[in-house]
Write an enzyme that holds these catalytic residues in place. Structure first.
Site, mmCIF file in Angstrom:
data_model
loop_
_atom_site.group_PDB
_atom_site.id
_atom_site.type_symbol
_atom_site.label_atom_id
_atom_site.label_comp_id
_atom_site.label_asym_id
_atom_site.label_seq_id
_atom_site.Cartn_x
_atom_site.Cartn_y
_atom_site.Cartn_z
ATOM 1 N N LYS A 20 -0.581 11.882 -4.330
ATOM 2 C CA LYS A 20 -0.260 11.652 -2.925
ATOM 3 C C LYS A 20 0.307 12.951 -2.358
ATOM 4 O O LYS A 20 1.069 13.650 -3.045
ATOM 5 C CB LYS A 20 0.794 10.539 -2.864
ATOM 6 C CG LYS A 20 1.108 9.989 -1.490
ATOM 7 C CD LYS A 20 1.986 8.737 -1.637
ATOM 8 C CE LYS A 20 2.307 8.098 -0.296
ATOM 9 N NZ LYS A 20 3.009 6.803 -0.463
ATOM 10 N N SER B 214 3.459 0.280 -0.840
ATOM 11 C CA SER B 214 2.625 1.468 -0.633
ATOM 12 C C SER B 214 1.830 1.957 -1.830
ATOM 13 O O SER B 214 0.969 2.807 -1.688
ATOM 14 C CB SER B 214 3.476 2.612 -0.089
ATOM 15 O OG SER B 214 3.784 2.392 1.268
ATOM 16 N N SER C 119 0.922 3.006 1.909
ATOM 17 C CA SER C 119 0.828 4.368 2.364
ATOM 18 C C SER C 119 0.196 5.337 1.377
ATOM 19 O O SER C 119 -0.078 6.470 1.748
ATOM 20 C CB SER C 119 2.217 4.880 2.731
ATOM 21 O OG SER C 119 3.016 5.019 1.563
#
Lengths: 576, 576
Positions: free
Chosen positions: A160, A259, A235
């Site tokens: 990420k 997320s 996310s």
């Protein structure tokens, strides 16, 4: 005193919490973002690229299944399919035994990840050239020393974006950070790299991280590999897409309200939200500094439970994050044997009393429960009494600094605020700043909830809770409002695996019944979410659920998940 | 905006934060407190009581050593001395082997505890009759079953008053709670009782717990058994006195700024502040609900390190507090072997740069360091850079709810506020309520401090930190202002043992030198604290220090403490 934004107000009025300064943004930041994105384009190497079958807009409109196409159109060689459809566990063993080289493994994944990005828009940054260099260095090391650098030697792992990598821009989704060069690797990046991981892709995440979707001002939306019309979740949006597409062996996301689990479950892989303080967040660029009422957690996404265990065990036992981050607890990963089905009792949540799950989710629960029962697992119902209180409390925890930190980071660049970021900025009491005493009160509510759930486990001798991941399968981009099914496990801090059931949405099967249509909505939120589900618009979306265990019994969750997913449900995400 | 109370203001003006309503207090609560205290008097059984050698005031004035008198005046029988001067480890083994009965063990301790109370005023509540019944029941069980109920079978253990016992008043030092009957045992009380502990004494603690002393409106001051003029420390004030006097095998206290370590060290025993979340606080009646920037910790006081290990191991591994309290981490107690001296590196703090230690403390450090070096331990200096920042930050954490909770508990009864409680109510910004965002900022300062100390450990390969416990030996009652040497380890959350060096203050040896007198005070606080040390007024006060390890390495701290205290310093608190 309170500046509560009602649901009505949100839908009908110009939203509050707009800190944009569009002139500043356009004049200063937009050009920098364009430059940043241009580097991404330039770094997509021709040898990994494909020609899309149609313009991307058309693929999106027709709910294109990119994974299916990958196989049907044979976008990879047989060898590349063999490699990229192997488990991480197998890959490290083949490399360690000298059967495969890091370079050939890397090349296969670099190609598959690049294709994933072309379809889903999952990358903020690609650096496959650098990755290949690193893979070759690892091969050199192996040749010279006859051994690997660590248990993840040569494993292509996606990150990420907000996980800092030394010397690289790390913007964490904020326009204001478009030129923020990280001085150091984050603890997580360092630990995985020391264990042998190879980096090459940093993946998309929404502005402020507070979406179960992906929208930001760098990359817009990331799409679902199994149905390009749909969201990849968030996310850890790009992680969901790239791991599910098979573009990396393991991905690293983070989870403060769902997320890791939402992108994994929506996009088609498994994702594990560990209990807090086992995996380090240190060095991640995010907007919750010093917030510890509900802690964010870093954790893995993968295509098998064993791979997730490989990640957890290597990270903790080899990486020893507590040496670099005092927030991490020196609690070694335990080897827990797979239990027998008839030793297990599972509490099942069918509806949290707040937002009714849509037909495919209900089918998912039904199928899984009946297979569990057939295998000998004891299944008991679990009726959550305080789902709404938990939902409201966790929202207040997110925003009780009045969004001070995220607001100031947004205001710095004046960037426009995506709809779902606005939505979450208005959680709790929005911009109202709580006092420390009010914040402490929220903590006591949280602790009472934790006691309530713990008592459920203890008094009923329940080992795990099975629940929907969300009230629907992957939603349309920009249309995911309810977090109640995921954020409950953040406020409770229970280790939770989002896992694939092996089922996919079917427009014929998964329809609202006549009985369903009589349902009296219990809230505006339920109505909005339920009305968003139209059977024809979610073709083939993966159906995922969650398995949660007691706090810090992460090992037990994964050991039982191996039984449930591998043996009982017989889900194999490496097969197509 | 800020309502900071300076040190000057505190000394010269009528203090702020006075929430008293003396009329309410006198008419309603004082009579109830008198009744409560009358029960205490009535419960002092004649068979355990002694005649004091002189009126207590005179003993106090002449710095009477009650422990010395206990032996010289032969206040116990030889058998009672044998029992009460045995380690907890020995006692449980003698009982388990059928050599001693719980009843005779109990009687000896009940007598010694009662005498301890007569001299030091250490009890809020005594229930020796009930304790004897329980001891007899345990003997019955043993006779009937041929085995013990658990590893602490028959062990007389003292409890700080705020630890709830079902059916008993649990006031936590607050007048407002004089009739507060606990509905359940606290988790700690339950766990120890299940393991076989016998209760009979609940010990004194100051109002709000926020004193390194003992004053409250129930019992006034608790006194130091080795010198009745001095304080027994606090906030586990009665625990320090009763354990050091030998009136219980092990005591249970709590520590948010030094409250286990100060009474243990001042009064003459050892006290261990574990890392947070290993021992449960659940069910304790206290004023920090939901405060988690700097967490309170429950932990043991004892007369040997092995006894403290027995407590920790039994509590954690048998008691499994996480089954009842989700705040507790399921991290089993590890058996760690005693290291060899030449394997150890210890960083030594001689002065925290904030308040200079008095001559006896400096002698304590000198003696211990030279013995460590002689034994082969590597000793390196540790200069704390940010002791003042840590001190100020932890004070703000304590009070950043504007003392909302403690103020309202005080205001409820209108009780008068003791001087040192006022002192601590004015910590940080006193009654100013912080915002949640400000509170978060304090957490980030704390985390930076933790990183700084962790780097010291890691970069210098330091195993432990040795430091003063306080800038002085036990102070005069009502005269302990500086917490910097203890609270640093609360904000850092490092497991820390306060231990006896075996040395006692000597008015001849421990004097300010001519060099000392040239010292330029670095703060008003230092001046106050240093001027309070007059060699003649601290006769025979125990000299204690602290040993701290890395976060969650509690086992290593105690294993090394066995080497240092038992083998190198040859301290034996069971011998007189």
């Amino acid at each position: 005193m309170s500046k509560t934004v009602t649901f009505e107000q949100f839908l009908t009025k110009d939203p509050l919490d707009n800190y944009g300064d569009i002139e500043l943004y356009k004049s200063k930041y937009l050009p920098l973002i364009k430059k940043y994105n241009q580097r991404l384009e330039e770094n997509i190497l021709d040898e990994y690229k494909i020609d899309l079958p149609k313009p991307r807009d058309e693929l999106i409109a027709e709910q294109f299944d990119a994974v299916d196409y990958l196989y049907k159109a044979k976008l990879l060689t047989e060898r590349e399919f063999e490699i990229t459809d192997s488990s991480a566990t197998k890959i490290v063993s083949e490399i360690a035994n000298g059967n495969w080289t890091c370079a050939e493994v890397f090349t296969a994944f670099a190609k598959r990840a690049t294709i994933a990005h072309q379809f889903t828009n999952c990358a903020h940054e690609l650096f496959t050239k650098e990755g290949l260099e690193r893979a070759k260095e690892l091969d050199e090391y192996y040749k010279a020393n006859g051994k690997t650098v660590g248990p993840l030697h040569g494993l292509p792992i996606s990150l990420k974006e907000f996980i800092s990598l030394k010397g690289k821009v790390t913007h964490g989704g904020y326009a204001a950070f478009v030129e923020n060069i990280a001085e150091d690797d984050s603890v997580t990046a360092k630990i995985l790299k020391d264990a042998g991981a190879v980096y090459y892709i940093r993946t998309t995440q929404p502005l402020t991280l507070m979406q179960l979707d992906s929208e930001n001002n760098y990359s817009g939306f990331t799409k679902n590999p199994f149905n390009l019309l749909l969201s990849s979740g968030g996310s850890s949006s790009g992680e969901g897409a790239v791991v599910s597409f098979g573009g990396s062996t393991l991905g690293v996301g983070s989870d403060i309200g769902g997320s890791i689990r939402s992108p994994a479950g929506f996009s088609g892989c498994h994702g594990f939200r560990p209990t807090t303080r086992r995996i380090s967040n240190f060095g991640n660029v995010a907007n919750y500094t010093g917030q510890e009422s509900v802690s964010p957690v870093t954790g893995p996404l993968g295509r098998s439970v064993s791979d997730i265990e490989l990640f957890m065990k290597t990270y903790i036992n080899e990486g020893k994050p507590w040496n670099y981050d005092t927030w991490s607890i020196p609690m070694l990963w335990r080897d827990v044997p797979k239990p027998k089905a008839d030793q297990l009792t599972i509490g099942v949540v069918r509806d949290d009393g707040f937002v009714r799950p849509s037909p495919p989710i209900r089918r998912g629960i039904d199928v899984v429960v009946s297979k569990l029962e057939a295998a000998g697992v004891k299944v008991v119902p679990f009726v959550q009494k305080n789902a709404k209180l938990a939902y409201e409390t966790v929202h207040k925890m997110y925003t009780c600094d009045g969004n001070d930190e995220s607001r100031s980071l947004i205001a710095k660049s004046g960037e426009p605020i995506p709809k779902l970021t606005k939505w979450s900025l208005n959680y709790g009491d929005g911009a109202r700043v709580y006092t420390a005493a009010e914040n402490r009160h929220l903590n006591t509510i949280r602790d009472d909830l934790r006691e309530e759930y713990n008592k459920f486990f203890m008094d009923n001798k329940v080992d795990f809770i099975l629940s929907p991941l969300y009230n629907n399968v992957a939603p349309h981009s920009g249309e995911v409002y309810n977090w109640s099914y995921t954020s409950i496990f953040n406020i409770l801090d229970l280790p939770t695996l989002a896992f694939q059931t092996g089922l996919r949405q079917d427009p014929e099967l998964d329809v609202w019944t006549e009985e369903d249509k009589k349902h009296v909505y219990r809230s505006d939120l339920e109505q909005l979410e339920n009305e968003n589900y139209k059977p024809d618009e979610f073709k083939g979306a993966p159906i995922a659920l969650q398995l949660s265990g007691r706090r810090y019994f992460d090992e037990e969750v994964l050991a039982s998940a191996r039984l449930i997913i591998d043996d009982i449900l017989k889900v194999d995400l490496f097969k197509h």
